[in-house]
Design a protein around this motif. Sequence first.
Motif, PDB file in Angstrom:
ATOM      1  N   TYR A   1       0.832  -1.207   0.000  1.00 30.14           N
ATOM      2  CA  TYR A   1       0.000   0.000   0.000  1.00 30.14           C
ATOM      3  C   TYR A   1       0.860   1.248   0.000  1.00 30.14           C
ATOM      4  CZ  TYR A   1      -3.575   3.377   1.378  1.00 30.14           C
ATOM      5  OH  TYR A   1      -4.430   4.457   1.398  1.00 30.14           O
ATOM      6  N   GLU A   2       1.992   1.204   0.707  1.00 26.65           N
ATOM      7  CA  GLU A   2       2.795   2.399   0.981  1.00 26.65           C
ATOM      8  C   GLU A   2       4.255   2.175   0.634  1.00 26.65           C
ATOM      9  OE1 GLU A   2       2.760   3.980   5.186  1.00 26.65           O
ATOM     10  OE2 GLU A   2       4.842   3.258   5.070  1.00 26.65           O
ATOM     11  N   VAL A   3       4.906   3.220   0.117  1.00 28.02           N
ATOM     12  CA  VAL A   3       6.360   3.270   0.070  1.00 28.02           C
ATOM     13  C   VAL A   3       6.809   4.372   1.020  1.00 28.02           C
ATOM     14  CG1 VAL A   3       6.301   4.749  -2.011  1.00 28.02           C
ATOM     15  CG2 VAL A   3       8.427   3.627  -1.329  1.00 28.02           C
ATOM     16  N   CYS A   4       7.688   4.013   1.949  1.00 24.57           N
ATOM     17  CA  CYS A   4       8.262   4.972   2.889  1.00 24.57           C
ATOM     18  C   CYS A   4       9.702   5.227   2.476  1.00 24.57           C
ATOM     19  CB  CYS A   4       8.204   4.427   4.311  1.00 24.57           C
ATOM     20  SG  CYS A   4       8.964   5.512   5.540  1.00 24.57           S
ATOM     21  N   SER A   5      10.078   6.494   2.377  1.00 25.89           N
ATOM     22  CA  SER A   5      11.424   6.836   1.932  1.00 25.89           C
ATOM     23  C   SER A   5      12.016   7.906   2.840  1.00 25.89           C
ATOM     24  CB  SER A   5      11.386   7.346   0.479  1.00 25.89           C
ATOM     25  OG  SER A   5      12.688   7.659   0.023  1.00 25.89           O
ATOM     26  N   VAL A   6      13.086   7.541   3.531  1.00 22.73           N
ATOM     27  CA  VAL A   6      13.824   8.474   4.391  1.00 22.73           C
ATOM     28  C   VAL A   6      15.302   8.302   4.053  1.00 22.73           C
ATOM     29  CG1 VAL A   6      14.433   9.084   6.759  1.00 22.73           C
ATOM     30  CG2 VAL A   6      12.110   8.322   6.228  1.00 22.73           C
ATOM     31  N   SER A   7      15.974   9.375   3.683  1.00 21.34           N
ATOM     32  CA  SER A   7      17.311   9.241   3.126  1.00 21.34           C
ATOM     33  C   SER A   7      18.312  10.174   3.777  1.00 21.34           C
ATOM     34  CB  SER A   7      17.272   9.526   1.616  1.00 21.34           C
ATOM     35  OG  SER A   7      16.416   8.618   0.957  1.00 21.34           O
ATOM     36  N   GLY A   8      19.595   9.923   3.498  1.00 22.32           N
ATOM     37  CA  GLY A   8      20.649  10.829   3.911  1.00 22.32           C
ATOM     38  C   GLY A   8      20.538  12.154   3.173  1.00 22.32           C
ATOM     39  N   LEU A   9      21.208  13.168   3.697  1.00 20.51           N
ATOM     40  CA  LEU A   9      21.139  14.512   3.103  1.00 20.51           C
ATOM     41  C   LEU A   9      22.279  14.668   2.102  1.00 20.51           C
ATOM     42  CD1 LEU A   9      20.299  16.544   6.330  1.00 20.51           C
ATOM     43  CD2 LEU A   9      18.736  15.483   4.694  1.00 20.51           C
ATOM     44  N   HIS A  10      22.105  14.055   0.945  1.00 22.54           N
ATOM     45  CA  HIS A  10      23.106  14.092  -0.125  1.00 22.54           C
ATOM     46  C   HIS A  10      23.353  15.544  -0.534  1.00 22.54           C
ATOM     47  CE1 HIS A  10      25.143  13.266  -3.848  1.00 22.54           C
ATOM     48  NE2 HIS A  10      24.981  11.957  -3.726  1.00 22.54           N
ATOM     49  N   PRO A  11      24.617  15.991  -0.593  1.00 20.97           N
ATOM     50  CA  PRO A  11      24.891  17.390  -0.935  1.00 20.97           C
ATOM     51  C   PRO A  11      24.371  17.828  -2.298  1.00 20.97           C
ATOM     52  CG  PRO A  11      26.816  16.401   0.084  1.00 20.97           C
ATOM     53  CD  PRO A  11      25.838  15.282  -0.168  1.00 20.97           C
ATOM     54  N   ALA A  12      24.173  16.901  -3.228  1.00 24.24           N
ATOM     55  CA  ALA A  12      23.665  17.275  -4.555  1.00 24.24           C
ATOM     56  C   ALA A  12      22.152  17.332  -4.608  1.00 24.24           C
ATOM     57  CB  ALA A  12      24.165  16.283  -5.606  1.00 24.24           C
ATOM     58  N   PHE A  13      21.487  16.866  -3.571  1.00 20.56           N
ATOM     59  CA  PHE A  13      20.029  16.874  -3.556  1.00 20.56           C
ATOM     60  C   PHE A  13      19.512  18.316  -3.504  1.00 20.56           C
ATOM     61  CE2 PHE A  13      18.087  12.622  -1.989  1.00 20.56           C
ATOM     62  CZ  PHE A  13      17.376  12.494  -3.166  1.00 20.56           C
ATOM     63  N   ALA A  14      18.598  18.648  -4.403  1.00 22.21           N
ATOM     64  CA  ALA A  14      17.879  19.918  -4.382  1.00 22.21           C
ATOM     65  C   ALA A  14      16.394  19.608  -4.512  1.00 22.21           C
ATOM     66  CB  ALA A  14      18.327  20.819  -5.525  1.00 22.21           C
ATOM     67  N   LEU A  15      15.565  20.579  -4.187  1.00 21.50           N
ATOM     68  CA  LEU A  15      14.124  20.350  -4.283  1.00 21.50           C
ATOM     69  C   LEU A  15      13.720  20.031  -5.719  1.00 21.50           C
ATOM     70  CD1 LEU A  15      11.250  20.356  -3.105  1.00 21.50           C
ATOM     71  CD2 LEU A  15      11.183  22.820  -3.545  1.00 21.50           C
ATOM     72  N   ASP A  16      14.138  20.917  -6.641  1.00 26.13           N
ATOM     73  CA  ASP A  16      13.774  20.771  -8.050  1.00 26.13           C
ATOM     74  C   ASP A  16      14.811  21.504  -8.885  1.00 26.13           C
ATOM     75  OD1 ASP A  16      13.182  23.433  -7.561  1.00 26.13           O
ATOM     76  OD2 ASP A  16      11.007  23.158  -7.649  1.00 26.13           O
ATOM     77  N   ASP A  17      14.585  21.615 -10.179  1.00 25.77           N
ATOM     78  CA  ASP A  17      15.576  22.253 -11.051  1.00 25.77           C
ATOM     79  C   ASP A  17      15.797  23.716 -10.685  1.00 25.77           C
ATOM     80  OD1 ASP A  17      16.020  19.922 -12.447  1.00 25.77           O
ATOM     81  OD2 ASP A  17      14.562  20.389 -14.031  1.00 25.77           O
ATOM     82  N   GLU A  18      14.735  24.414 -10.286  1.00 23.66           N
ATOM     83  CA  GLU A  18      14.889  25.815  -9.888  1.00 23.66           C
ATOM     84  C   GLU A  18      15.801  25.934  -8.678  1.00 23.66           C
ATOM     85  OE1 GLU A  18      12.250  29.672  -8.361  1.00 23.66           O
ATOM     86  OE2 GLU A  18      11.267  27.744  -8.745  1.00 23.66           O
TER      87      GLU A  18
END
Length: 448
Positions: free
Chosen positions: A139-156
Amino acid sequence: MAVTPEAEREFAFDHRPETDQSFENALAKARAGERLSVDDGIELMTTGTDRAGVDTDRKELVLEAADARRAEVVGEEVSFVANLNNNVTTACNTGCLFCNFKDTASNFEVDSGVEHPGFTKTPAESREIVSDALEMGIYEVCSVSGLHPAFALDDEHLEILRGADDDPELNFEPPERYEVDPRTYVEQIDAMDVGGVHVHSMTPEEAYHARRGTDWSYEKVYGRLKEAGLDSVPGTAAEILVDEVREVICPGKIGSEEWERAIEAAANVGLDTTATIMYGHVENEAHRVEHLKRVRDLQDRTGVITEFVPLSFIHRSTPLYERGVVTGGASADEDELMIAVSRLFLDNVENIQSSWVKYGDEQGLKMLSCGANDFMGTILSEEITKRAGGEHGEFRDVGELVEMIASVGRVPVERSTDYRHRRRIDPDDGPHGPQLGPRADGTPMADD
């Protein structure tokens, strides 16, 4: 508390488990269903500040009161969800001393040459993992991850970060520096939003990471994530919502008020959340109850917290243990009292979860008589606890959960993430598989 005497003297916390209340008065209020004060909670959590250690006779009285309250509030049903954990990356530079899930982000860079056990998944890989699990009936996918330095919200957001000065406070490195580009949070959420699955992701800490370097509100961040397919928010990264503890165990993380701001913003854009506590390290009973008070006040304001999840600290392989700050985690007595006082104190949160991953099967089932009414889920993958030294497995089939819940005389119920959809299961009418997921048809997730 398993902190060493030397560390306890060094910390000299302002919050101490000392009150002018009596255990007897606190217990009477709990039995009567009155709203408890912090002092009441401390008396129950300590089984009385007039005595050292846990008084086992008094503990049983607290457990009985909590079990009676559980029966009154939610009855005899014990719920679980058919779910998958898909953690996107272990790359992280936050440096929390209770964590062994992370891997130093620089190790993931193209030219690092460092061998490590970590991983980063692309959106395409996340979609494939979730798609395969959908066929098993989740029913559900749960996703909790490390704070990767390249991660951004979106392209903006990525372009804003690229254009910022080389500020180490931003914890940003361009994606091309890494062997695997995680892409953006929006792309990962969109990838996991496949086939009608419920996407449970983006903790307050991740939301903070997704707005760093901007003046964006949390509402803007969660609004964009909701448009991408986010359905609810895990209230993890709470640890202990008392800043004098956070300064010891996770000085690089957001503070208590920032965590609350993010949860309130998620509520403001129409997202349900959960709330957690991670206890049994350097904190004391007063900190635990102060945390409960913050959660209760937050629920009074928002009404979106669907469940409270006590998470017992797994000490093995964590920096707190390896550096000699703590000698272990919480005792079984402390675990039982944490569940029980959560039930009695959180009079506005209906569901209290017992984690079989943290407690193990036998003790996890015991918690169902201490005030808990939810038994977590199928998980399919659980990397965080395992990497910290957890020993209680990564997966439970629906059939196993049904058998375990029925073995303690309770009624097994498959639920949705938000608890709005539920189905009772007859333990004698097997085999058992999930039926609430988008592609669930009752087929067992694993062969019995």
